[in-house]
Write an enzyme that holds these catalytic residues in place. Structure first.
Site, PDB file in Angstrom:
ATOM      1  N   ALA A 267     -10.737   6.746  13.418  1.00 12.73           N
ATOM      2  CA  ALA A 267     -10.161   5.400  13.361  1.00 12.73           C
ATOM      3  C   ALA A 267     -10.975   4.345  14.113  1.00 12.73           C
ATOM      4  O   ALA A 267     -11.453   3.373  13.514  1.00 12.73           O
ATOM      5  CB  ALA A 267      -8.732   5.443  13.885  1.00 12.73           C
TER       6      ALA A 267
ATOM      7  N   CYS B 216      -2.330  11.887  12.383  1.00  9.71           N
ATOM      8  CA  CYS B 216      -0.873  11.826  12.461  1.00  9.71           C
ATOM      9  C   CYS B 216      -0.217  12.452  11.249  1.00  9.71           C
ATOM     10  O   CYS B 216       0.962  12.793  11.270  1.00  9.71           O
ATOM     11  CB  CYS B 216      -0.405  10.377  12.567  1.00  9.71           C
ATOM     12  SG  CYS B 216      -1.290   9.447  13.801  1.00  9.71           S
TER      13      CYS B 216
ATOM     14  N   ARG C 273     -20.705   1.681   1.014  1.00  7.42           N
ATOM     15  CA  ARG C 273     -20.556   0.323   1.532  1.00  7.42           C
ATOM     16  C   ARG C 273     -21.700  -0.058   2.464  1.00  7.42           C
ATOM     17  O   ARG C 273     -21.700  -1.146   3.010  1.00  7.42           O
ATOM     18  CB  ARG C 273     -19.235   0.208   2.290  1.00  7.42           C
ATOM     19  CG  ARG C 273     -18.042   0.226   1.368  1.00  7.42           C
ATOM     20  CD  ARG C 273     -16.764   0.458   2.133  1.00  7.42           C
ATOM     21  NE  ARG C 273     -15.636   0.399   1.224  1.00  7.42           N
ATOM     22  CZ  ARG C 273     -14.726  -0.574   1.234  1.00  7.42           C
ATOM     23  NH1 ARG C 273     -14.792  -1.541   2.118  1.00  7.42           N
ATOM     24  NH2 ARG C 273     -13.747  -0.574   0.364  1.00  7.42           N
TER      25      ARG C 273
ATOM     26  N   ASN D 167      -7.220   1.677  15.976  1.00  9.25           N
ATOM     27  CA  ASN D 167      -7.623   0.756  14.918  1.00  9.25           C
ATOM     28  C   ASN D 167      -7.866  -0.649  15.460  1.00  9.25           C
ATOM     29  O   ASN D 167      -8.850  -1.301  15.111  1.00  9.25           O
ATOM     30  CB  ASN D 167      -6.548   0.707  13.834  1.00  9.25           C
ATOM     31  CG  ASN D 167      -6.806   1.709  12.735  1.00  9.25           C
ATOM     32  OD1 ASN D 167      -7.577   1.446  11.831  1.00  9.25           O
ATOM     33  ND2 ASN D 167      -6.205   2.883  12.845  1.00  9.25           N
TER      34      ASN D 167
ATOM     35  N   TYR E  30      21.517  -9.414   9.473  1.00 12.55           N
ATOM     36  CA  TYR E  30      22.773  -8.672   9.402  1.00 12.55           C
ATOM     37  C   TYR E  30      23.318  -8.641   7.983  1.00 12.55           C
ATOM     38  O   TYR E  30      23.428  -9.664   7.323  1.00 12.55           O
ATOM     39  CB  TYR E  30      23.840  -9.284  10.329  1.00 12.55           C
ATOM     40  CG  TYR E  30      25.247  -8.936   9.901  1.00 12.55           C
ATOM     41  CD1 TYR E  30      25.658  -7.596   9.860  1.00 12.55           C
ATOM     42  CD2 TYR E  30      26.152  -9.917   9.491  1.00 12.55           C
ATOM     43  CE1 TYR E  30      26.932  -7.256   9.428  1.00 12.55           C
ATOM     44  CE2 TYR E  30      27.422  -9.589   9.061  1.00 12.55           C
ATOM     45  CZ  TYR E  30      27.810  -8.266   9.015  1.00 12.55           C
ATOM     46  OH  TYR E  30      29.052  -7.929   8.572  1.00 12.55           O
TER      47      TYR E  30
END
Lengths: 458, 458
Positions: free
Chosen positions: B11, B43, B70, B308, B434
């Site tokens: 990351a 994760c 890239r 990140n 709400y």
């Protein structure tokens, strides 16, 4: 002994009555309620109509008997006809006749009333608003009596919630909306997703159509809704044209703002047109105007969450005026947060829409993004669409709207950012929760904030 | 042409490499990654092990090939052995041998390593950490090879997530925890709810037990976990003793903080022990220490969300040092927000725990409340338990923890309040969403805030 009279026994009224009684148990607190319920959840009515929850008792947070047991004198079926602020008394009517009741302090919590435009047949049986428990019972009764075709006029919160409820009851449902997409309080980008969901679930969505009247049958009851486009047969019409403050009782003494809502200070004390206080009169809930924190302009925003808070502020301020220690609590305004759902589609907004920002003369950029309700690779990931608005120059976040099958409570993250006047740059860097079952590594609201940063930097 | 060398391809490393390349496409960016994956979600590993998501490819956000296309020179299987900050070069080893590579700017993103305490058998086959995709594959292989009994040592986030994963795979699961309740990073009030859920789902939860060693069989592989209480047979052990920063490469030049994490400034530039900058070296992710905004103290918080953001900040700062326009973005610290789940039980925290506040010398009050995930009368309402901490005097919110079957993302509301240094009084009055399908009229976090106000006013 002092007497506090509260007009209206729903959220704002009963909350203020309870606050006074809690702080000053020896003060006499009288609540005059024209209906027969107290402290009920009007927001729950659509789910009762849908058959998802038991009503009406299940929607009552605290009954008149419970309030009385706690020492509040709740008088039902008592409609206040007039307030005399000079004489410090109210005139009200119940089954026994008319009465005059003096007060030392008065709280006006009369709520809002449904708009019924002056159209042919608008008062025919079967054309119903959904503002309270009695309205809800009428809709249910009509369904039990065999209604098969429902037309919902207006697709605000109540409109789309009632459309869902009628679908759940197996009715044919048509929704008629004047604007180009449902729920005009959100932008078209969000509204189009709602329109798709309504069609998917079998509702007939008619947009850009103005209602011109209601046909009635031999028994006088509604049989169809006429629009400038077409006529839609109806056994039952939900008239959701919107609401206006019930401010008549104070019309002669109070400053009236947007939609004639009662203007108050931040302790909910009623203001006169010259800006002075109307002595010993407070007001709270759907009958008042409040202020939007982003534009510092007045706004009428009839929601239960504000009614509860304003009622608490009013009650504490009343008690302070009678000698109780004051908490210092004031009503700090709103950022227009709201949430609803249509079937499994959740929808929420906070802050300003495009038109509101334009009206306020703000120079803005907008962005919309597609992300997912949980990490994209996690089971059950559903698309979530977010739209946002930021101000050039200050780079403040101004508004966020979102729609998706899950995760709409994330609007509260945006609401907190808007509340604090946060820039989109800061929002990008805030420490929000992340785990794959809940979001991607950038929270959904931060994905939007990054898109807004990009727009601002262009 | 300048060259930026990044050590570590997950990351923080890949985010910084990408930021440099985006801002300065002509600069050479070389990433040295000792493993064979880039930009993956560690994760997500427990959910892959559970069989809920496809892996390992499904967990890779961007593959080495995609990064190369890239324009980033990603070199896999390349382990950096040493950094010479004076000569501006790194020495690394790959299959072809050892190499020296000069840099103009260096980003150290070496992450964290799993703690393996010096216990008998701790390195036996079958005792596995779960830090990366290779670890995940090893656990899956062992299950496929017939493992039936899993012992999870340590019940932090990874521990309880792996317990869930092993249960999902049909294994017998025992969780061994040194403290009195699982997930010691939350208070006992929350931990007890987790313990109940673990027992309900069939995990054997052993608390207040210290691991003393691991038994091994004839093949050298683990057969049991020994504790000071009892011995638990095991075909598979998840060793979740925690992690420490991998800071060795900079140990001679950098200031090292908590757990020997690398100390940086808010642009992620590495600081020397005397507070000066280590010339041309940045660091980001699990190998650095950051600061807690509430106590202004340093903390090691190895989470992807920070990695990140820090990677982005480091990359932009590197690019600025090479002539790109600087965004002004800095890493603003953390409020310790985290979220996880065990089966259908969701758990989250933000801010300080009781012990952390005590360590910081803060004078606090705490409260815990029971509310519901949606309005109490709405179908599917489940209990939600919240615990909170506030500071006397300033009345600042200091911490919130919550647990329930749904609604844990509401922790972000608390995180935003903590971020802004909000008082509990202000939090009570914020404009949160709400509607009955989402909450009661007071949002769950506001119910807690009201309880904290009450404690402060006593």
């Amino acid at each position: 002994m002092s007497r506090v009279v509260v007009v209206g026994g729903d959220a704002a009224g009963m909350t203020s009555a309870s606050a006074v009684h809690r702080l000053l148990p020896d003060v006499e607190v009288v609540v005059l309620e024209r209906g027969h319920h107290t402290s009920y959840s009007a927001c729950g009515v659509p789910y009762w109509v849908a058959g998802e929850i038991d009503g009406p008792d299940g929607l009552v947070a605290r009954s008149p008997e419970e309030h009385r047991e706690r020492g509040i004198d709740v008088r039902l079926g008592s409609e206040v006809l007039a307030v005399d602020v000079d004489a410090h008394e109210v005139r009200y009517r119940d089954l026994a006749g008319e009465h005059t009741l003096g007060y030392d302090r008065l709280v006006v919590a009369t709520g809002a009333g449904s708009i019924r435009p002056d159209l042919p047949g608008v008062h025919a049986p079967g054309v119903m608003s959904v503002k309270d428990l009695v309205d809800g019972q009428q809709v249910i009764d009509r369904i039990h009596a065999g209604a098969r075709r429902a037309v919902v006029v207006g697709s605000g919160y109540i409109g789309i919630e009632m459309a869902e409820a009628c679908l759940a009851r197996g009715l044919d449902v048509t929704v008629v909306e004047r604007e180009s997409t449902p729920l005009p309080i959100v932008e078209d980008e969000i509204g189009e997703v709602i329109a798709d969901a309504m069609r998917e679930k079998g509702a007939h969505m008619v947009t850009e159509a103005a209602v011109t009247g209601f046909d009635v049958g031999d028994d006088g009851a509604v049989t169809a809704v006429r629009t400038d486009e077409d006529t839609f047969p109806a056994d039952l019409v939900v008239a959701a044209f919107g609401v206006v403050p019930r401010s008549e009782l104070l019309a002669d003494v109070a400053d009236l703002g947007v939609k004639d809502g009662i203007v108050t200070d931040d302790q909910q004390r009623v203001l006169a047109p010259d800006g002075s206080l109307v002595a010993d009169v407070w007001s709270a809930g759907d009958c008042v105007v409040t202020h939007d924190r982003l534009t510092s302009t007045r706004i009428h925003l009839p929601l239960g969450t504000h009614a509860n808070k304003q009622g608490m502020v009013a009650g504490e301020s009343v008690a302070a005026s009678l000698g109780a220690a004051w908490s210092g609590r004031v009503f700090p305004g709103v950022v227009q947060t709201a949430i609803t759902k249509f079937c499994d589609l959740e929808i929420a907004r906070a802050g300003l829409g495009r038109a509101q920002a334009d009206d306020a003369g703000l120079d803005t950029v907008s962005a919309d993004v597609e992300t997912t309700t949980v990490a994209g690779y996690y089971p059950g990931a559903e698309p979530m669409t977010l739209w946002g608005l930021a101000e050039r120059g200050t780079r403040r976040l101004l508004g966020v709207q979102l729609v998706g099958r899950g995760g709409a409570v994330r609007i509260d993250t945006a609401a907190m950012a808007l509340w604090s006047g946060m820039t989109v740059d800061e929002l990008v860097m805030t420490d929000l929760s992340y785990a794959p079952p809940f979001s991607s590594v950038w929270s959904q609201v931060q994905v939007l904030a990054r898109a807004l940063v990009k727009q601002l930097d262009q």
